[in-house]
Design a protein around this motif. Structure first.
Motif, PDB file in Angstrom:
ATOM      1  N   LEU A   1       0.828  -1.406   0.086  1.00  0.00           N
ATOM      2  CA  LEU A   1      -0.360  -0.226  -0.041  1.00  0.00           C
ATOM      3  C   LEU A   1       1.017   1.139  -0.171  1.00  0.00           C
ATOM      4  O   LEU A   1       0.647   2.402  -0.723  1.00  0.00           O
ATOM      5  N   GLY A   2       1.836   1.468   0.426  1.00  0.00           N
ATOM      6  CA  GLY A   2       2.878   1.985   0.649  1.00  0.00           C
ATOM      7  C   GLY A   2       4.055   2.677  -0.647  1.00  0.00           C
ATOM      8  O   GLY A   2       4.258   3.538  -1.271  1.00  0.00           O
ATOM      9  N   PHE A   3       3.837   1.788  -0.750  1.00  0.00           N
ATOM     10  CA  PHE A   3       4.720   1.417  -2.730  1.00  0.00           C
ATOM     11  C   PHE A   3       3.620   1.835  -3.443  1.00  0.00           C
ATOM     12  O   PHE A   3       3.852   2.810  -4.435  1.00  0.00           O
ATOM     13  N   TRP A   4       2.628   1.535  -3.710  1.00  0.00           N
ATOM     14  CA  TRP A   4       1.495   1.834  -4.490  1.00  0.00           C
ATOM     15  C   TRP A   4       1.226   3.629  -4.182  1.00  0.00           C
ATOM     16  O   TRP A   4       0.789   4.537  -5.069  1.00  0.00           O
ATOM     17  N   THR A   5       0.763   4.021  -2.731  1.00  0.00           N
ATOM     18  CA  THR A   5       0.793   5.538  -2.273  1.00  0.00           C
ATOM     19  C   THR A   5       1.963   6.390  -3.278  1.00  0.00           C
ATOM     20  O   THR A   5       1.960   7.602  -3.869  1.00  0.00           O
ATOM     21  N   LEU A   6       2.669   6.196  -2.701  1.00  0.00           N
ATOM     22  CA  LEU A   6       4.610   6.954  -3.352  1.00  0.00           C
ATOM     23  C   LEU A   6       4.685   6.805  -4.696  1.00  0.00           C
ATOM     24  O   LEU A   6       4.923   8.318  -5.363  1.00  0.00           O
ATOM     25  N   ALA A   7       4.171   5.863  -5.343  1.00  0.00           N
ATOM     26  CA  ALA A   7       4.238   6.001  -6.685  1.00  0.00           C
ATOM     27  C   ALA A   7       2.767   7.090  -7.237  1.00  0.00           C
ATOM     28  O   ALA A   7       3.810   7.461  -7.891  1.00  0.00           O
ATOM     29  N   PHE A   8       2.312   7.012  -6.723  1.00  0.00           N
ATOM     30  CA  PHE A   8       1.110   7.400  -7.095  1.00  0.00           C
ATOM     31  C   PHE A   8       1.048   9.212  -6.600  1.00  0.00           C
ATOM     32  O   PHE A   8       1.006   9.922  -7.442  1.00  0.00           O
ATOM     33  N   VAL A   9       1.979   9.145  -5.838  1.00  0.00           N
ATOM     34  CA  VAL A   9       1.931  10.668  -5.432  1.00  0.00           C
ATOM     35  C   VAL A   9       3.474  11.232  -6.077  1.00  0.00           C
ATOM     36  O   VAL A   9       2.825  12.706  -6.931  1.00  0.00           O
ATOM     37  N   ALA A  10       4.032  10.082  -6.344  1.00  0.00           N
ATOM     38  CA  ALA A  10       5.323  10.808  -7.044  1.00  0.00           C
ATOM     39  C   ALA A  10       4.361  11.283  -8.914  1.00  0.00           C
ATOM     40  O   ALA A  10       4.938  12.792  -9.209  1.00  0.00           O
ATOM     41  N   GLU A  11       3.957  10.627  -9.424  1.00  0.00           N
ATOM     42  CA  GLU A  11       2.871  11.081 -10.514  1.00  0.00           C
ATOM     43  C   GLU A  11       2.434  12.439 -10.759  1.00  0.00           C
ATOM     44  O   GLU A  11       1.863  13.345 -11.282  1.00  0.00           O
TER      45      GLU A  11
ATOM     46  N   TYR B   1      -0.095   7.704 -15.114  1.00  0.00           N
ATOM     47  CA  TYR B   1      -0.651   8.434 -14.197  1.00  0.00           C
ATOM     48  C   TYR B   1      -2.443   7.562 -14.117  1.00  0.00           C
ATOM     49  O   TYR B   1      -2.608   7.507 -12.871  1.00  0.00           O
ATOM     50  N   CYS B   2      -3.091   7.331 -15.035  1.00  0.00           N
ATOM     51  CA  CYS B   2      -4.399   6.637 -15.077  1.00  0.00           C
ATOM     52  C   CYS B   2      -3.489   5.219 -14.823  1.00  0.00           C
ATOM     53  O   CYS B   2      -4.621   4.653 -13.622  1.00  0.00           O
ATOM     54  N   SER B   3      -3.119   5.380 -14.652  1.00  0.00           N
ATOM     55  CA  SER B   3      -2.446   3.643 -13.896  1.00  0.00           C
ATOM     56  C   SER B   3      -1.685   3.091 -12.919  1.00  0.00           C
ATOM     57  O   SER B   3      -2.641   1.961 -12.569  1.00  0.00           O
TER      58      SER B   3
END
Length: 844
Positions: A143-153, A185-187
């Motif tokens: 969950l933290g990994f996917w959150t960081l990836a989305f925040v980076a976008e 971004y959508c992914s």
């Protein structure tokens, strides 16, 4: 092709230059974001894999959910590195400079490594389970990994005005970059959302099912047990809305419909006023700071008028909100009334099987919380959550148009993070609220059950035991309450951090532009500060209201479980009323069992001719009471048929069937009301003279007159203020007042003394004259007059005939008669007067 002298960053850009020309460089942004994300997953993901390898156990393959969303989740996790690789290929072959830089290579390599690595971690989470309480979702690492990836976008939006980035879409390169960014971004967004849903993770482990296989009745399972306490309360939202829809819109009241429409008009007006209040505040400040200053009393009047309508900026006590609340009272009462009545009607329509297994205190608690939650839910959604979201959208648009895009971005980002954090943490907290509700139900059920059985507690001196058991229930509730409150404090702290950071960023930017004369005045700063605080105050309550909505949904779930309980016995389509001309009752090859494993009646057949009396005798558990329940259609037979005057009772309406039958049960339970009310219940419209006549027939009229309040005497809960014989005679009077065509007597005189039994027996003979009568008896002396006696054993009729015939037959009935005679003789000898040595009588 790639230049041999490849540099890490583009020309004239240094990695150390972070903020240049109102934005960040791609070199710095891509390096830092990809490195942080990769290090996070590689370190914490490897730690998690080590824990699974050492302590994890394999999950049964057959329990794993088959989900297309899980496969889609894995596809996207492979799709993102493909996009990263495609970007570097296009950079080297198609884009303008055809130059690949070192930061691109590093970012692509890290992306190609960490995303497939996350798929491996995902697969391990799916197939293994740690020795702890199942989370029923992904672990914090993924969950933290996917959150960081989305925040980076999302960090890319900081560079909206920087020419180095592709947002201008001036060239083919910009357009390709924009397409790739949109896909990434959508992914990332979909991966993040799917991560919260966790479609590939086991929702329930076998250990969760023990409470459903322990023999608990179905009613208890519906109210107390839920397969997944972590499931979102928004699940089946459409079903809940569809169920509530008939109760929300007052179809038959034009006035209430107009009130609802006007409430929404007031709601829209409030949103407009919220915009104009800070605008006029700005105008007042600018009028004072202008040179020369002006006394604008007209602006003050308009501002105060808007504040009067608004009510302090939070919709608290403003005229619009007060008027809306006043109009909503009747609407709220309509909804509550309709839901409560429908739920009460539904509960009365449920089968005897369900009611025998219910916990009264728990059901009442569920009804109270469920009906209250509906009104609270409507108020929170329609007049708090929805207006707050509209205010946020209006504020973002206003700040972009009146100030610049940075203010809109700050407001939007703050609100988005706040709402996302609120929803995410609140969804996680749902299980604590559910557990607290279950503990609350158990506590209330324990107290009600104990108080209802007050006499039994006293009989066995179990007061201390009951107090201890109740204390344990309270302690369990408080334990679950503590967990709920601690998680609530965590959420409040997180919300406060997000709001403070957003306010800090916006205030610094606004004040900087005012001081440096970049198009803003001191009035604009006042406008920003007042508007943002006006927006943050209701937003600060957003978490509270969302939690309240979650709580109301949880409270409603138990009520919906009650509404989902199906009616076991229903009228057949096109069923007509039962027409009783003579009153003949026939059981034809009836077989019935409360459960498939426990057959009570086995191919039972008999006929009760019109106006005749048939008695059922036999040991306990032989099926006598079951016959009466089937005739009353509390249950439907498994095989065979029950026929009254040639009409199958399954083909007639239940209410007409039960109106034709009167019953005097062995265990009489009265309403906590007057004696008159309880007798009149047999015929609600009966005049007082008929009530008194029925009481005389039941040999209780004279006894009622000795009470201080006569017929208005309150009988107490379940009739506890009356003796057993008095309760039974009230039940007999009630049945006499009903004057049914068919009479069922279940040990109607079992609680009476010998003299009263003789008096009532004659009254029963008069009431049963020319009426079809079925009697269940243990005292055989009360049924010697019956036209036929059926002797039952283990669900079968083993003997039948009149009293004299059965006695002469010398079978089971003869043995029962002889045993009862011996018992009566022994009782008579125990109370027989004896004389002492002086010839004086004494009593044993």
């Amino acid at each position: 092709m790639v230049n041999a002298s490849m540099t890490y960053c583009p020309p004239n850009i240094s990695f150390n230059e972070i903020w240049v020309n109102h934005g960040t460089s791609k070199c710095f942004m891509d390096t830092v974001s990809s490195a942080v994300i990769a290090l996070y997953l590689l370190i914490f993901g490897s730690t998690q894999l080590w824990m699974y390898r050492r302590y994890g156990t394999e999950i049964d393959f057959h329990t794993l959910p088959r989900s297309k969303l899980y496969n889609f989740q894995k596809f996207l996790l492979f799709f993102v590195p493909i996009l990263s690789l495609l970007r570097i290929i296009l950079q080297a072959t198609v884009l303008d400079d055809k130059q690949v830089y070192g930061y691109m290579v590093l970012s692509t390599i890290l992306t190609i490594i960490v995303y497939p690595y996350s798929v491996y971690v995902l697969s391990v989470e799916r197939h293994k389970l740690l020795p702890s309480v199942p989370t029923r979702g992904h672990g914090i690492v993924l969950l933290g990994f996917w959150t960081l990836a989305f925040v980076a976008e999302n960090l890319v939006f900081i560079n909206l005005s920087k020419l180095e980035w592709w947002f201008k879409l001036d060239s083919l390169s910009d357009k390709i970059e924009m397409v790739l960014f949109t896909l990434r971004y959508c992914s990332s967004l979909v991966i993040f959302v799917l991560g919260l849903r966790a479609p590939g993770i086991v929702a329930n482990t076998p250990s969760n099912y023990h409470s459903f296989e322990d023999g608990a009745d179905s009613q208890t399972r519906h109210i107390e047990g839920r397969p997944d306490e972590n499931v979102s309360t928004w699940r089946n939202a459409w079903y809940k809305i569809k169920t509530l829809a008939p109760f929300l819109w007052p179809k038959k009241s034009v006035l209430l419909q107009f009130s609802i429409t006007f409430c929404f008009i007031l709601l829209i007006a409030g949103r407009l006023i919220n915009v104009y209040v800070p605008i006029y505040n700005k105008k007042i400040v600018d009028s004072v700071t202008d040179t020369p200053g002006k006394f604008r009393w007209d602006l003050i009047l308009i501002y105060v008028a808007f504040k009067f309508l608004q009510g302090g900026g939070t919709g608290g006590m403003g005229l619009l909100n007060t008027l809306r609340s006043f109009l909503w009272i009747r609407i709220q009462q309509y909804t509550t009334r309709e839901v409560e009545v429908e739920l009460f009607r539904h509960l009365h329509g449920l089968s005897l099987r369900w009611h025998l297994g219910r916990k009264t205190g728990e059901v009442l608690r569920v009804m109270d919380r469920g009906t209250d939650s509906i009104n609270n839910l409507l108020n929170y959604i329609l007049f708090t959550i929805l207006p707050t979201i509209v205010d946020i959208i209006v504020a973002v648009i206003f700040f972009i148009s009146a100030f610049n895009k940075w203010f809109g971005l700050i407001v939007f980002t703050t609100m988005l993070l706040y709402i996302a954090a609120t929803i995410g943490v609140t969804e996680w907290r749902t299980k604590f609220q559910r557990r607290m509700n279950l503990a609350d139900n158990a506590q209330k059920a324990r107290s009600v059950d104990s108080l209802l059985n007050f006499e039994t507690v006293k009989y066995y001196g179990a007061e201390d035991y009951e107090v201890k058991a109740y204390k344990e229930a309270v302690l369990k509730y408080q334990s679950e309450e503590w967990k709920s409150l601690v998680s609530l404090n965590f959420l409040n702290t997180l919300q406060n951090v997000i709001i403070t950071l957003g306010l800090l960023a916006g205030s610094l930017l606004c004040l900087y532009m005012v001081v440096n004369n970049e198009g803003l005045t001191i009035g604009d700063y006042v406008l920003f500060a007042s508007y943002i605080m006006q927006l943050y105050v209701p937003l600060n309550w957003f978490g509270t209201y969302y939690r309240a909505i979650q709580k109301n949904f949880v409270d409603m779930e138990n009520m919906f479980d009650l509404l989902r309980e199906t009616h076991e016995v229903v009228d057949a389509p096109g069923a007509g009323p039962l027409i009783v001309n003579r009153g003949q009752v026939e059981f034809s090859n009836v077989t019935f069992g409360y459960t498939p494993e426990r057959i009570i009646l086995k191919n039972v057949s008999f006929i009760v001719p019109a106006g005749k009396t048939v008695a059922l005798v036999g040991p306990s558990g032989a099926g006598k009471s079951t016959i009466m329940r089937l005739l009353f259609r509390f249950y439907d037979v498994d095989e065979g048929a029950i026929i009254i005057d040639g009409q199958h009772i399954k083909t007639v309406k239940q209410d007409s069937l039960r109106k034709a039958i009167g019953v005097v049960p062995q265990d009489t339970v009265l309403f906590n009301n007057s004696i008159k009310y309880n007798i009149q219940y047999g015929n609600i419209d009966a005049p007082e003279a008929d009530i008194i006549a029925a009481a005389k027939y039941a040999d209780i009229h004279e006894r009622i007159l000795t009470f201080p309040d006569g017929y208005e005497t309150q009988v107490g809960e379940r009739g506890l203020r009356l003796s057993g014989g008095e309760k039974q005679r009230v039940a007999i009077a009630r049945t006499m007042l009903k004057a049914p065509k068919i009479v069922l007597l279940d040990e109607a005189t079992s609680a009476l003394d010998t003299q009263t039994e003789r008096n009532i027996q004659s009254a029963l003979n008069r009431v049963c004259a020319n009426r079809t009568t079925i009697i269940i008896a243990h005292r055989l002396s009360t049924i010697i007059h019956a036209d036929e006696i059926l002797v039952m054993k283990e669900g079968e009729i083993v003997e039948r005939g009149r009293h004299e015939d059965l006695i002469s037959h010398g079978g089971m009935y003869h043995d029962m008669w002889e045993a009862q005679l011996r018992n009566d003789q022994e009782l008579a000898e125990e109370v027989k007067p004896e004389t002492d040595i002086n010839g004086v009588k004494k009593i044993n």
